[in-house]
Design a protein around this motif. Structure first.
Motif, PDB file in Angstrom:
ATOM      1  N   ALA A  47       0.788  -1.235   0.000  1.00  0.00           N
ATOM      2  CA  ALA A  47       0.000   0.000   0.000  1.00  0.00           C
ATOM      3  C   ALA A  47       0.820   1.286   0.000  1.00  0.00           C
ATOM      4  CB  ALA A  47      -0.956  -0.002   1.181  1.00  0.00           C
ATOM      5  N   ASN A  48       1.989   1.291   0.653  1.00  0.00           N
ATOM      6  CA  ASN A  48       2.753   2.538   0.716  1.00  0.00           C
ATOM      7  C   ASN A  48       4.226   2.254   0.955  1.00  0.00           C
ATOM      8  OD1 ASN A  48       3.219   2.459   3.712  1.00  0.00           O
ATOM      9  ND2 ASN A  48       0.983   2.543   3.718  1.00  0.00           N
ATOM     10  N   GLU A  49       5.057   3.287   0.846  1.00  0.00           N
ATOM     11  CA  GLU A  49       6.508   3.105   0.964  1.00  0.00           C
ATOM     12  C   GLU A  49       6.921   2.685   2.368  1.00  0.00           C
ATOM     13  OE1 GLU A  49       8.996   6.211  -0.458  1.00  0.00           O
ATOM     14  OE2 GLU A  49       8.390   5.930  -2.560  1.00  0.00           O
ATOM     15  N   TYR A  50       6.234   3.217   3.375  1.00  0.00           N
ATOM     16  CA  TYR A  50       6.608   2.840   4.743  1.00  0.00           C
ATOM     17  C   TYR A  50       6.429   1.345   4.974  1.00  0.00           C
ATOM     18  CZ  TYR A  50       8.117   7.005   7.087  1.00  0.00           C
ATOM     19  OH  TYR A  50       8.878   8.060   7.498  1.00  0.00           O
ATOM     20  N   LEU A  51       5.299   0.843   4.532  1.00  0.00           N
ATOM     21  CA  LEU A  51       5.051  -0.589   4.672  1.00  0.00           C
ATOM     22  C   LEU A  51       6.077  -1.375   3.859  1.00  0.00           C
ATOM     23  CD1 LEU A  51       3.034  -2.362   6.146  1.00  0.00           C
ATOM     24  CD2 LEU A  51       1.486  -2.150   4.194  1.00  0.00           C
ATOM     25  N   GLY A  52       6.311  -0.930   2.636  1.00  0.00           N
ATOM     26  CA  GLY A  52       7.276  -1.609   1.770  1.00  0.00           C
ATOM     27  C   GLY A  52       8.678  -1.605   2.359  1.00  0.00           C
ATOM     28  N   TYR A  53       9.060  -0.470   2.896  1.00  0.00           N
ATOM     29  CA  TYR A  53      10.398  -0.356   3.484  1.00  0.00           C
ATOM     30  C   TYR A  53      10.559  -1.355   4.637  1.00  0.00           C
ATOM     31  CZ  TYR A  53      14.451   1.613   5.878  1.00  0.00           C
ATOM     32  OH  TYR A  53      15.676   1.784   6.474  1.00  0.00           O
ATOM     33  N   HIS A  54       9.554  -1.425   5.489  1.00  0.00           N
ATOM     34  CA  HIS A  54       9.700  -2.291   6.658  1.00  0.00           C
ATOM     35  C   HIS A  54       9.546  -3.772   6.325  1.00  0.00           C
ATOM     36  CE1 HIS A  54      10.747   0.554   9.671  1.00  0.00           C
ATOM     37  NE2 HIS A  54       9.933   1.408   9.095  1.00  0.00           N
ATOM     38  N   ILE A  55       8.797  -4.079   5.294  1.00  0.00           N
ATOM     39  CA  ILE A  55       8.777  -5.464   4.820  1.00  0.00           C
ATOM     40  C   ILE A  55      10.173  -5.842   4.338  1.00  0.00           C
ATOM     41  CG2 ILE A  55       7.923  -6.941   2.956  1.00  0.00           C
ATOM     42  CD1 ILE A  55       5.184  -5.546   3.293  1.00  0.00           C
ATOM     43  N   ALA A  56      10.797  -4.938   3.595  1.00  0.00           N
ATOM     44  CA  ALA A  56      12.153  -5.209   3.098  1.00  0.00           C
ATOM     45  C   ALA A  56      13.138  -5.371   4.252  1.00  0.00           C
ATOM     46  CB  ALA A  56      12.596  -4.082   2.168  1.00  0.00           C
ATOM     47  N   LYS A  57      12.966  -4.554   5.294  1.00  0.00           N
ATOM     48  CA  LYS A  57      13.875  -4.640   6.442  1.00  0.00           C
ATOM     49  C   LYS A  57      13.700  -5.959   7.205  1.00  0.00           C
ATOM     50  CE  LYS A  57      16.545  -1.238   6.315  1.00  0.00           C
ATOM     51  NZ  LYS A  57      18.014  -1.372   6.433  1.00  0.00           N
TER      52      LYS A  57
END
Length: 482
Positions: free
Chosen positions: A246-256
RNA sequence: GCGGCAAUAGUCUAGUGGUAGGACACGGGCUUCCCAAGCCUGUAACCCGGGUUCAAAUCCCGGUUGCCGCACCA
């Protein structure tokens, strides 16, 4: 699959990683003890996790594990946990009461009549202090926390001030949580008392689509199983651009999350991210992705949940506590009206991760006629960093070995000494618990102060000077956690 | 919670209504200059409670725990 898949659990029991709790009284389901090696493994995993998120600039706090009822009344847990249950009088099936299923209604399984079966409470209740007087019955009602997150939410104002009023910021907490599961099962997979490691990232909802570090994860490949649409392997950037995430914050933390799991030794081909369907989402979540590990024994299992909790928790605590949880947003020219931050929450189940690490690390390989069991833990997590052996059971070698052991212990702390049985047997003992290096003292050592270092994974040896020994071992360990 | 199956040394197991056997592991000793070798030797077990029986680890009942399926997992 014909072979038994429980051998890593047998090893964990036998070598002091993991024991059923209260065993001498018959055991209690849902509770485990970490033995000496398991406790070390877990503590070092916790240290790796702290390090990982501290490098993100997040703060760690530590809240109580018991909270008054008010906290969970606000958070919604009290309602969602205290549902009534019904049981079918004909087939004994057990259901939670909802719109369709009520006492006196029909059993969806067999059509029999449903009868009330009392409260179905997943939180452990307790009493804080001594109730006083006739009206004391409800006073002091408390619960063991079912997640660490509430400790971060109720402290939001303090945390915001600590960060000098600025968003975004992240807070982490690591500790025990409790859920009175109906049927705990499958060793560490479903416990009644377990360790969670949670991250709460507070962010302005208008900024969820632009994470300042997103470029560093944009090209990472990731295996996604969305609620709607096809399972796919894609890049984090593409997944966000196409709206799967849904958004970059979610994407960033999934990647982390993926980065952390790989770092601690979980292979990426056994990891995927699965999005919750609407009907399986927690009451507080507006979106949720589970990091799932493919277990040879149990199939896909959730080890981390990454939820977008929106403003659910802060808004709820604002309402119930009457404390303002709003934050002013500023631009160069004006101050905007207050908004309630959103929360992105990666929530790690550390016990399940311990299981995933051990299953991933466990291998059996043929060496001649023997099967060699090796726990290929990353050196940072290995409960013993190095073991020191005299090659032969001779006094002069033993003496030298003990002195090498004593000095190495000053550097590495977790060092073993073993002079029992053949040298091969001693190597195997260490292989089984994942010790990355074995140091052997032989007659040449007595002449020139050199020893051999044997590598767990390759079984190869090389010779170093005793003076260089700890440096040679430390070179293979990125972070030494004691 | 429901149903099925199960529970014997540290681990994995054999076994019978009448003295519980093995393998590995572990301890001690011998041997051995590098990968679970060999020899000697030692320690160590019938989940808990009740019943049937002259006798129960074995049969029956209840509990606990484990595995599998269903349900549950906010």
């Amino acid at each position: 699959m014909a072979v038994r898949e429980d051998r890593v659990e047998e090893l964990a029991r036998r070598r002091g990683f993991l024991w059923q709790a209260y065993e001498i009284y018959g055991g209690t389901a849902g509770f485990y003890d970490y033995g000496p090696l398991g406790a070390r493994l877990k503590r070092q995993l916790e240290a790796e996790w702290r390090l990982f998120y501290s490098l993100e600039g997040f703060f760690e706090i530590e809240s109580p594990t018991i909270a008054p009822a008010a906290v969970f009344r606000a958070s919604g847990h009290l309602n969602c946990f205290s549902d009534l249950a019904v049981v079918c009088s004909r087939c004994d099936s057990f259901f939670r009461v909802d719109d369709e299923i009520v006492a006196g209604g029909k059993c969806p399984e067999c059509g029999g009549e449903l009868a009330g079966a009392g409260e179905f409470n997943l939180m452990f209740q307790t009493r804080i202090g001594v109730p006083k007087g006739k009206e004391g019955a409800n006073r002091g009602e408390g619960y063991l926390r079912p997640e660490t997150a509430q400790g971060m939410f109720v402290n939001f104002q303090r945390l915001l001030r600590f960060n000098r009023g600025k968003l975004p910021f992240g807070v982490i907490q690591l500790g025990k949580a409790y859920r009175n599961e109906i049927s705990p099962r499958q060793s560490l997979i479903r416990l009644r008392e377990f360790t969670m490691a949670e991250v709460e990232v507070f962010v302005d909802p208008d900024e969820k689509d632009s994470h300042p570090g997103f470029d560093t994860v944009r090209d990472r490949r990731i295996w996604l199983n969305p609620a709607e649409g096809e399972e796919c392997e894609t890049s984090v950037g593409d997944a966000v651009r196409s709206g799967i995430i849904a958004n970059e914050y979610l994407g960033y933390h999934i990647a982390k999350v993926k980065e952390f799991l790989e770092r601690i030794g979980i292979p990426s081909d056994r990891l995927r991210f699965r999005q919750h369907r609407k009907d399986e989402m927690a009451h507080y979540a507006r979106d949720c992705w589970d990091a799932e590990f493919m277990s040879r024994r149990y199939g896909w299992m959730e080890i981390v949940g990454i939820a977008d909790r929106g403003d659910y928790d802060l808004a709820a605590h604002a309402t119930y506590s009457k404390v303002d949880m709003g934050v002013h947003t500023h631009t160069q020219t004006q101050t905007h009206s207050k908004m309630i931050p959103h929360v992105i929450e990666p929530s790690y189940g550390l016990d399940r991760i311990i299981y995933a690490i051990m299953e991933s690390a466990f291998t059996e390989e043929q060496v001649g006629k023997e099967t060699r069991k090796v726990l290929r833990l990353i050196p940072e997590l290995a409960p013993v960093k190095a073991a020191v052996f005299p090659l032969l059971n001779r006094e002069e070698l033993k003496q030298k070995a003990k002195s090498v052991f004593q000095s190495l212990k000053q550097e590495l702390v977790y060092v073993d000494y073993d002079d029992s049985g053949s040298i091969g047997r001693r190597y195997r003992r260490q292989d089984e618990i994942g010790t990355p290096y074995c140091v052997t003292i032989d007659y040449q050592t007595l002449e020139d102060d050199t020893v051999t270092i044997r590598d767990r994974d390759t079984m190869e040896q090389h010779r170093v000077r005793i003076d260089d020994l700890s440096a040679a071992i430390l070179a293979g360990i990125r972070n030494l956690h004691v």
